[in-house]
Design an enzyme around this catalytic site. Structure first.
Site, PDB file in Angstrom:
ATOM      1  N   ASN A   1      50.374  93.678  -8.210  1.00 25.47           N
ATOM      2  CA  ASN A   1      49.423  92.645  -7.797  1.00 25.47           C
ATOM      3  C   ASN A   1      48.085  93.332  -7.556  1.00 25.47           C
ATOM      4  OD1 ASN A   1      47.984  90.596  -6.663  1.00 25.47           O
ATOM      5  ND2 ASN A   1      49.221  90.427  -4.798  1.00 25.47           N
TER       6      ASN A   1
ATOM      7  N   LYS B   1      45.151  92.063  -7.317  1.00 25.34           N
ATOM      8  CA  LYS B   1      44.244  91.266  -6.468  1.00 25.34           C
ATOM      9  C   LYS B   1      42.829  91.231  -7.064  1.00 25.34           C
ATOM     10  CE  LYS B   1      47.279  92.308  -2.635  1.00 25.34           C
ATOM     11  NZ  LYS B   1      47.465  92.524  -1.207  1.00 25.34           N
TER      12      LYS B   1
ATOM     13  N   HIS C   1      51.380  83.699  -2.558  1.00 27.06           N
ATOM     14  CA  HIS C   1      51.079  84.972  -1.880  1.00 27.06           C
ATOM     15  C   HIS C   1      50.463  84.676  -0.507  1.00 27.06           C
ATOM     16  CE1 HIS C   1      49.208  88.773  -0.869  1.00 27.06           C
ATOM     17  NE2 HIS C   1      50.086  89.325  -1.691  1.00 27.06           N
TER      18      HIS C   1
ATOM     19  N   GLU D   1      48.053  85.861   1.018  1.00 34.31           N
ATOM     20  CA  GLU D   1      46.584  85.742   1.039  1.00 34.31           C
ATOM     21  C   GLU D   1      46.152  84.353   0.576  1.00 34.31           C
ATOM     22  OE1 GLU D   1      45.885  89.345  -1.170  1.00 34.31           O
ATOM     23  OE2 GLU D   1      46.682  90.460   0.535  1.00 34.31           O
TER      24      GLU D   1
ATOM     25  N   GLU E   1      57.624  89.655   1.304  1.00 36.70           N
ATOM     26  CA  GLU E   1      56.467  90.428   1.741  1.00 36.70           C
ATOM     27  C   GLU E   1      56.120  90.088   3.186  1.00 36.70           C
ATOM     28  OE1 GLU E   1      54.031  91.813  -1.911  1.00 36.70           O
ATOM     29  OE2 GLU E   1      53.197  89.928  -1.211  1.00 36.70           O
TER      30      GLU E   1
ATOM     31  N   GLY F   1      49.180  95.892   2.958  1.00 38.23           N
ATOM     32  CA  GLY F   1      47.940  96.658   3.105  1.00 38.23           C
ATOM     33  C   GLY F   1      47.830  97.454   4.389  1.00 38.23           C
TER      34      GLY F   1
ATOM     35  N   SER G   1      52.916  97.516   1.306  1.00 38.05           N
ATOM     36  CA  SER G   1      52.711  98.963   1.470  1.00 38.05           C
ATOM     37  C   SER G   1      53.712  99.831   0.704  1.00 38.05           C
ATOM     38  CB  SER G   1      52.683  99.345   2.951  1.00 38.05           C
ATOM     39  OG  SER G   1      51.552  98.743   3.580  1.00 38.05           O
TER      40      SER G   1
ATOM     41  N   GLY H   1      50.768  96.254  -4.305  1.00 35.64           N
ATOM     42  CA  GLY H   1      49.350  95.907  -4.255  1.00 35.64           C
ATOM     43  C   GLY H   1      48.497  97.144  -4.425  1.00 35.64           C
ATOM     44  N   GLY H   2      47.967  97.653  -3.316  1.00 36.88           N
ATOM     45  CA  GLY H   2      47.009  98.767  -3.324  1.00 36.88           C
ATOM     46  C   GLY H   2      47.374  99.925  -4.242  1.00 36.88           C
TER      47      GLY H   2
HETATM   48  P1  PGA Z   1      50.132  96.181  -0.654  1.00 32.42           P
HETATM   49  O1  PGA Z   1      50.092  94.659  -1.133  1.00 32.42           O
HETATM   50  O2  PGA Z   1      51.062  96.922  -1.576  1.00 32.42           O
HETATM   51  O3  PGA Z   1      48.698  96.654  -0.802  1.00 32.42           O
HETATM   52  O4  PGA Z   1      50.591  96.195   0.746  1.00 32.42           O
HETATM   53  C1  PGA Z   1      51.260  94.000  -1.562  1.00 32.42           C
HETATM   54  C2  PGA Z   1      50.949  92.567  -1.886  1.00 32.42           C
HETATM   55  O5  PGA Z   1      50.118  91.960  -1.196  1.00 32.42           O
HETATM   56  O6  PGA Z   1      51.517  91.981  -2.835  1.00 32.42           O
END
Ligand code: PGA
Length: 242
Positions: free
Chosen positions: A8, A10, A87, A89, A159, A165, A202, A223-224
C-alpha cells in the site's frame, strides 16, 4: 501455505521517483502473489509486469457525475485486479462508514475486482478489550449480502490502527488469536472453510522473519516499507520463498 505480499504505497512518490523505483522492482519481482497498489494516477506505469496491481480506493457507482472518483468498472477495464477497501485512513480522514464500505465491496465483486478489505481496532478499543467486538461489527457489515462464491475474491487485512506507521506491532500470539477470530467470524457468516487474512501495520524488513512464523497469517499488507525497493524485496523474499 501460499502467501501474498500487498504494498500500500499510499500518496507517496513523484513520477520521477516512481520510475526509479520501477527500474528495480520490474526487474526483480516475478510473482502473482505480489500486489502493488500505487497512488492511482501512477497505475498505468505498473501494469503489464510480472506482479498484480491494485487500486487504493474506489467509489461504488459504476459511472456518472462523481468528480474525482474512480469506479470498479473503470479500474477493471484498465487491467487492475485488486482494490483496497476500508483502509483505516479512508475511515478516519474521509469518514467512510461500514455501510459505504459494504457498497464498495459489493461493487468491486460485481465488476470483477478482488478486494483487500481492511479492518482493525484503535489503541483505545484494544485497551478496553473491545478488539473482537469492533472487528465483528466491521466484518458483519462490510461483508454483508455477498454470495458464497464471492468470498474467494476477498482477502482480509487485519490492521490495528495503533500499529500503522508507528513501528509498533502486536505480538505473534496476539496476531494469531485475532486472525483466528476473524476467520471464525467469517466462517460463521458464510459456509466456507477458510479465508485469507493478511496482517498489516509496521511490517518491515527487520520484523518480517518473525511475523512469518505466525501459522494462520496468509501474508502481509505493507505501507511505509514498500516505498523502498530493497525493503519490499526482502519482505517478498522472506514471505514467498520460505
Ligand atoms: P505501515 O502501513 O506498514 O506503514 O504501517 C500499513 C498500512 O497502512 O496498510
Amino acid at each position: 501455505m501460499e502467501k501474498i505480499v500487498a504494498a500500500n504505497m499510499k500518496m507517496n512518490m513523484t513520477a520521477y521517483e516512481v520510475n526509479e523505483y520501477l527500474k528495480v522492482i520490474n526487474e526483480k519481482v516475478n510473482s502473482d502473489n505480489v500486489i502493488l497498489c500505487p497512488t492511482s494516477i501512477y497505475i498505468p506505469y505498473f501494469l503489464k509486469q510480472n506482479y498484480q496491481v491494485g487500486i487504493q480506493n474506489v467509489f461504488f457507482q459504476e459511472s456518472g457525475a462523481y468528480t474525482g472518483e474512480v469506479s470498479p468498472l473503470q479500474a477493471r477495464s484498465l487491467g487492475i485486479n485488486y482494490a483496497i477497501i476500508g483502509h483505516s485512513e479512508r475511515r478516519t480522514y474521509f469518514d467512510e462508514k461500514d455501510a459505504d464500505i459494504n457498497n464498495k465491496v459489493l461493487s468491486c465483486i460485481k465488476n470483477g475486482l478482488k478486494v483487500i478489505l481492511c479492518v482493525g481496532e484503535t489503541k483505545e478499543e484494544k485497551d478496553l478489550l473491545k478488539t473482537e467486538k469492533v472487528l465483528k461489527k466491521q466484518l458483519t457489515t462490510d461483508l454483508k449480502n455477498l454470495e458464497l462464491k464471492d468470498l474467494e475474491n476477498i482477502v482480509i487485512a487485519y490492521e490495528p490502527l495503533w500499529s500503522i506507521g508507528s513501528g509498533l506491532t502486536p505480538t505473534n500470539e496476539e496476531i494469531l488469536s485475532t486472525v483466528y477470530f476473524i476467520k471464525s467470524t467469517i466462517m460463521g457468516m458464510y459456509d466456507i472453510t477458510d479465508i485469507k487474512v493478511l496482517y498489516g501495520g509496521s511490517v518491515n524488513e527487520k520484523n518480517i522473519d518473525l511475523l512469518n512464523q505466525i501459522e494462520n497469517v496468509n501474508g502481509f499488507l505493507v505501507g511505509g516499507a514498500s516505498l523502498n525497493p530493497d525493503k519490499i524485496l526482502k519482505i517478498i523474499d522472506s514471505t514467498l520463498n520460505k
